[in-house]
Scaffold this motif. Structure first.
Motif, PDB file in Angstrom:
ATOM      1  N   ARG A 345       0.834  -1.199   0.000  1.00  0.00           N
ATOM      2  CA  ARG A 345       0.000   0.000   0.000  1.00  0.00           C
ATOM      3  C   ARG A 345       0.868   1.246   0.000  1.00  0.00           C
ATOM      4  O   ARG A 345       1.822   1.371   0.775  1.00  0.00           O
ATOM      5  CB  ARG A 345      -0.929  -0.003   1.213  1.00  0.00           C
ATOM      6  N   LEU A 346       0.542   2.175  -0.874  1.00  0.00           N
ATOM      7  CA  LEU A 346       1.333   3.394  -1.026  1.00  0.00           C
ATOM      8  C   LEU A 346       0.966   4.415   0.039  1.00  0.00           C
ATOM      9  O   LEU A 346      -0.216   4.722   0.243  1.00  0.00           O
ATOM     10  CB  LEU A 346       1.112   3.995  -2.418  1.00  0.00           C
ATOM     11  N   THR A 347       1.978   4.952   0.703  1.00  0.00           N
ATOM     12  CA  THR A 347       1.789   6.040   1.667  1.00  0.00           C
ATOM     13  C   THR A 347       2.656   7.240   1.321  1.00  0.00           C
ATOM     14  O   THR A 347       2.707   8.199   2.094  1.00  0.00           O
ATOM     15  CB  THR A 347       2.141   5.551   3.090  1.00  0.00           C
ATOM     16  N   ASP A 348       3.308   7.196   0.169  1.00  0.00           N
ATOM     17  CA  ASP A 348       4.192   8.281  -0.249  1.00  0.00           C
ATOM     18  C   ASP A 348       3.387   9.566  -0.439  1.00  0.00           C
ATOM     19  O   ASP A 348       2.477   9.631  -1.270  1.00  0.00           O
ATOM     20  CB  ASP A 348       4.900   7.897  -1.557  1.00  0.00           C
ATOM     21  N   LEU A 352       0.463  10.937  -3.207  1.00  0.00           N
ATOM     22  CA  LEU A 352      -0.894  11.231  -2.747  1.00  0.00           C
ATOM     23  C   LEU A 352      -1.232  12.711  -2.851  1.00  0.00           C
ATOM     24  O   LEU A 352      -2.401  13.076  -2.984  1.00  0.00           O
ATOM     25  CB  LEU A 352      -1.068  10.761  -1.301  1.00  0.00           C
ATOM     26  N   ASP A 353      -0.216  13.584  -2.796  1.00  0.00           N
ATOM     27  CA  ASP A 353      -0.456  15.030  -2.850  1.00  0.00           C
ATOM     28  C   ASP A 353      -1.147  15.455  -4.146  1.00  0.00           C
ATOM     29  O   ASP A 353      -1.941  16.402  -4.160  1.00  0.00           O
ATOM     30  CB  ASP A 353       0.856  15.804  -2.691  1.00  0.00           C
ATOM     31  N   VAL A 354      -0.825  14.788  -5.251  1.00  0.00           N
ATOM     32  CA  VAL A 354      -1.374  15.186  -6.547  1.00  0.00           C
ATOM     33  C   VAL A 354      -2.633  14.402  -6.894  1.00  0.00           C
ATOM     34  O   VAL A 354      -3.183  14.566  -7.985  1.00  0.00           O
ATOM     35  CB  VAL A 354      -0.326  14.990  -7.664  1.00  0.00           C
ATOM     36  N   MET A 355      -3.116  13.569  -5.979  1.00  0.00           N
ATOM     37  CA  MET A 355      -4.255  12.708  -6.255  1.00  0.00           C
ATOM     38  C   MET A 355      -5.552  13.349  -5.760  1.00  0.00           C
ATOM     39  O   MET A 355      -5.639  13.786  -4.608  1.00  0.00           O
ATOM     40  CB  MET A 355      -4.054  11.349  -5.578  1.00  0.00           C
ATOM     41  N   LEU A 373     -12.979  13.402  -1.506  1.00  0.00           N
ATOM     42  CA  LEU A 373     -12.420  12.877  -0.258  1.00  0.00           C
ATOM     43  C   LEU A 373     -11.016  13.384   0.008  1.00  0.00           C
ATOM     44  O   LEU A 373     -10.590  13.449   1.155  1.00  0.00           O
ATOM     45  CB  LEU A 373     -12.400  11.342  -0.286  1.00  0.00           C
ATOM     46  N   SER A 374     -10.269  13.697  -1.045  1.00  0.00           N
ATOM     47  CA  SER A 374      -8.890  14.156  -0.856  1.00  0.00           C
ATOM     48  C   SER A 374      -8.893  15.566  -0.289  1.00  0.00           C
ATOM     49  O   SER A 374      -9.657  16.425  -0.707  1.00  0.00           O
ATOM     50  CB  SER A 374      -8.143  14.118  -2.191  1.00  0.00           C
ATOM     51  N   ARG A 375      -8.035  15.791   0.652  1.00  0.00           N
ATOM     52  CA  ARG A 375      -7.906  17.096   1.312  1.00  0.00           C
ATOM     53  C   ARG A 375      -6.515  17.666   1.064  1.00  0.00           C
ATOM     54  O   ARG A 375      -5.703  17.082   0.355  1.00  0.00           O
ATOM     55  CB  ARG A 375      -8.175  16.956   2.809  1.00  0.00           C
ATOM     56  N   GLU A 376      -6.266  18.810   1.686  1.00  0.00           N
ATOM     57  CA  GLU A 376      -4.946  19.425   1.523  1.00  0.00           C
ATOM     58  C   GLU A 376      -3.848  18.523   2.046  1.00  0.00           C
ATOM     59  O   GLU A 376      -2.759  18.452   1.485  1.00  0.00           O
ATOM     60  CB  GLU A 376      -4.917  20.777   2.244  1.00  0.00           C
TER      61      GLU A 376
END
Length: 609
Positions: A345-348, A352-355, A373-376
């Motif tokens: 599972r990716l936690t990088d 995730l910042d650009v997702m 669902l994605s936040r800052e």
């Protein structure tokens, strides 16, 4: 007291979040699939499937089943025939399945459903463990093993009694498809519901492809890339993609036209497929599989019927937690979305910042709503979570999850039914709380000339949004009301231990506040009694003296009576706290679920006026 109010505020609004986080299971990659297909070949199929569209529907499943899954095909009438043995899915298995699908016919005399289920679920294959086994059952009739109706009824009761109990105990899941109104709808629905599977009706043989595909997707959810207009984007992690394009309304094999163009502009068609490409055209759909595709934007030229999709095989995967067959306010829909690469599972945070991860829920009548669902700040564990408790009305809903990054995009599609328990009320029946209008993102930018923020344009562009139905009202979905009140209405929405823990915390904080206040009052009272001599002059703090001097009229006698203790008025936990809203940011605890998607038909009328 301000400190106490602040703590109470945080406890009230965070308690359900803590509870939800503790009740969510860890998101993992799904286990290997085991799909067993059971097809009715009784004589009644001559009338309900005169063109024998069961054959192309079975071939569709053969081509769409994921690599390395296990699958098999059984046909039944009076007797049961294992047409394609259960084995690992690979190219040889697919070719065998496609070839033997031509043996599906309508010559059997009876409809021996019980025997077909028993043979396909034999303990030999998985030692009696059917936890990860899904059955897709297609029939157009009822249990029919004898000319005597009492015998048929007894067999039906046996299937829905001891046999079904045994299947449930072993963990089997049945997805049933009824091909006509003559099918035993109650029987098929019970079989699906009791095993946690899906049930659907194909009103015609032409609808069978979509019904089979929906059953397969419920059994083995497949990762997709979103189609935007007639284009889709393939990233470098994709090893293979399959474009399933259903025909448009009224199209036939003689009128059907479809072209596929790669990122370099090279065009392929059914009679001239490109390199590393397989193109199959069946009645009702085109299915194109491309191995080692070029990364970039691909284009489809032709009609894209409802249900068209592009599935991918990739080392970089988006995984969505399994959707329940039904959910309610008492048992809400809990979503978890994560990304995996090579089983990890990716936690990088850079990835995730650009997702952007968004969830769209659509009702049967076309209404829909979307929530991002994605936040800052992306989740540290890489798992995006959300809980859907209430929807405007009971019924079937399609749930789409789309993840969109700069060069990476994935899509998941599933379905679930929202039910209202006895005595409950749908969200739409309640009076919605006033809500601020949703302002488009671009409206936040200051005007280039005036430097001020322009008024938001709440009229969407119908050509861009292409929305033809009323939205799902976000206020009806989840009103931003205090969580304590909302949980009381929901009944069992929170576990008992969480409610008890929350109550203990609140009582302890309130008791502590009262203790501090009473202690201060006693101290103040004792200080008033401790005065020198018989003059009984009260003690006045220096700050109080300065305030009295500032407000005293010239020449007036000094004021010696003590003022009231400001701690005497102790606010209760549910008192309105105006300053804490700004200090802690109520917008961080917004409980609304979905962005309104306005009705373009209404907007067109407003534009015309």
């Amino acid at each position: 007291m301000r400190w106490i109010k602040s703590v109470l505020f945080l406890v009230i609004f965070n308690l359900p979040l803590w509870t939800s986080a503790q009740t969510n299971a860890n998101l993992e990659l799904p286990e290997g699939a085991d799909v067993r297909i059971i097809v009715d070949i009784s004589g009644s199929m001559k009338d309900n499937d005169p063109d024998n569209l069961r054959q192309p529907a079975v071939r569709l499943l053969a081509r769409m089943l994921p690599e390395n899954a296990y699958a098999g095909l059984w046909t039944f009438g009076q007797y049961v025939n294992m047409l394609v043995p259960r084995d690992r899915v690979d190219e040889n298995w697919r070719e065998r399945m496609i070839s033997r699908s031509s043996e599906i016919n309508s010559v059997a005399l009876r409809t021996n459903l019980g025997k077909a289920i028993e043979v396909a679920s034999d303990d030999y294959y998985t030692d009696g463990d059917l936890t990860h086994t899904d059955f897709i059952l297609l029939t157009d009739g009822k249990v029919d093993i004898s000319d005597v109706e009492q015998v048929n009824q007894a067999e039906r009761e046996r299937i829905l009694g001891p046999l079904l109990d045994e299947l449930v105990a072993k963990g089997a899941t049945f997805h049933t498809v009824a091909l006509s109104g003559e099918a035993d709808v109650e029987f098929l629905r019970t079989l699906a519901t009791e095993t946690g599977g899906s049930y659907s009706v194909a009103p015609s043989a032409e609808a069978l492809n979509r019904a089979f595909l929906n059953a397969l997707n419920a059994a083995v959810p497949q990762e997709q890339v979103p189609i935007e207009g007639n284009r889709f984007r393939v990233d470098s992690a994709v090893r293979e993609f399959t474009a399933l394009i259903f025909w448009g309304e009224g199209e036939t094999s003689d009128t059907r036209e479809l072209l596929l163009s790669d990122p370099e502009g090279k065009t392929a068609r059914v009679d001239q497929p490109g390199s590393s490409m397989k193109w199959a055209r069946e009645s009702g759909y085109d299915l194109i599989t491309v191995t080692d595709p070029r990364a970039g934007e691909w284009r489809l030229d032709g009609q894209l019927g409802e249900g068209s999709r592009v599935t991918v095989v990739s080392d970089l995967r988006m995984v969505v937690s399994p959707l329940p067959l039904v959910f309610s306010e008492d048992e809400p829909l809990q979503l978890q979305i994560g990304f995996f690469e090579d089983q990890v599972r990716l936690t990088d945070q850079g990835f995730l910042d650009v997702m952007e991860v968004r969830v769209t829920i659509a009702s049967e009548d076309g209404r829909s709503g979307t929530k991002v669902l994605s936040r800052e700040q992306p989740p540290e564990d890489g798992i995006y979570q959300d809980v859907v408790e209430r929807l405007p009305s009971a019924g079937e809903y399609v749930i789409d999850v789309v993840a969109d990054g700069k060069t990476f995009s994935r899509k998941f599609t599933g379905a679930s039914r929202f039910i209202i328990p006895e005595g409950g009320t749908p969200a739409s029946s309640e009076e919605p709380a006033p809500a601020e209008p949703i302002v488009p993102v671009q409206a936040d930018a200051p005007d280039s000339e005036s430097g001020s923020v322009p008024e938001p344009d709440l009229q969407p562009n119908p050509e861009e949004d292409n929305i033809s139905t009323s939205p799902i009202d976000i206020n009806a979905v989840e009103e931003p009301s205090p969580v304590a009140t909302e949980r009381e209405e929901a009944g069992t929405a929170l576990p008992l231990w969480a409610m008890v823990a929350g109550a203990i915390v609140l009582i302890a904080l309130i008791a502590g506040g009262l203790f501090v206040a009473v202690s201060r009052k006693r101290k103040a009272a004792s200080e008033l009694q401790e005065s020198p001599g018989d003059d009984d002059v009260p003690v006045i703090e220096p700050e109080q003296r300065e305030e009295e001097k500032a407000t005293q009229e010239p020449g007036a006698d000094p004021v010696t009576e003590p003022e009231a203790d400001p701690e005497e008025d102790i606010p209760v936990a549910d008192a309105e706290v105006e300053d804490s809203d700004e200090e802690f940011g109520l917008e961080d605890f917004d409980l609304s679920e979905f962005d309104d998607l306005p009705d373009s038909g209404e907007d067109d009328e407003e534009h015309k006026s």
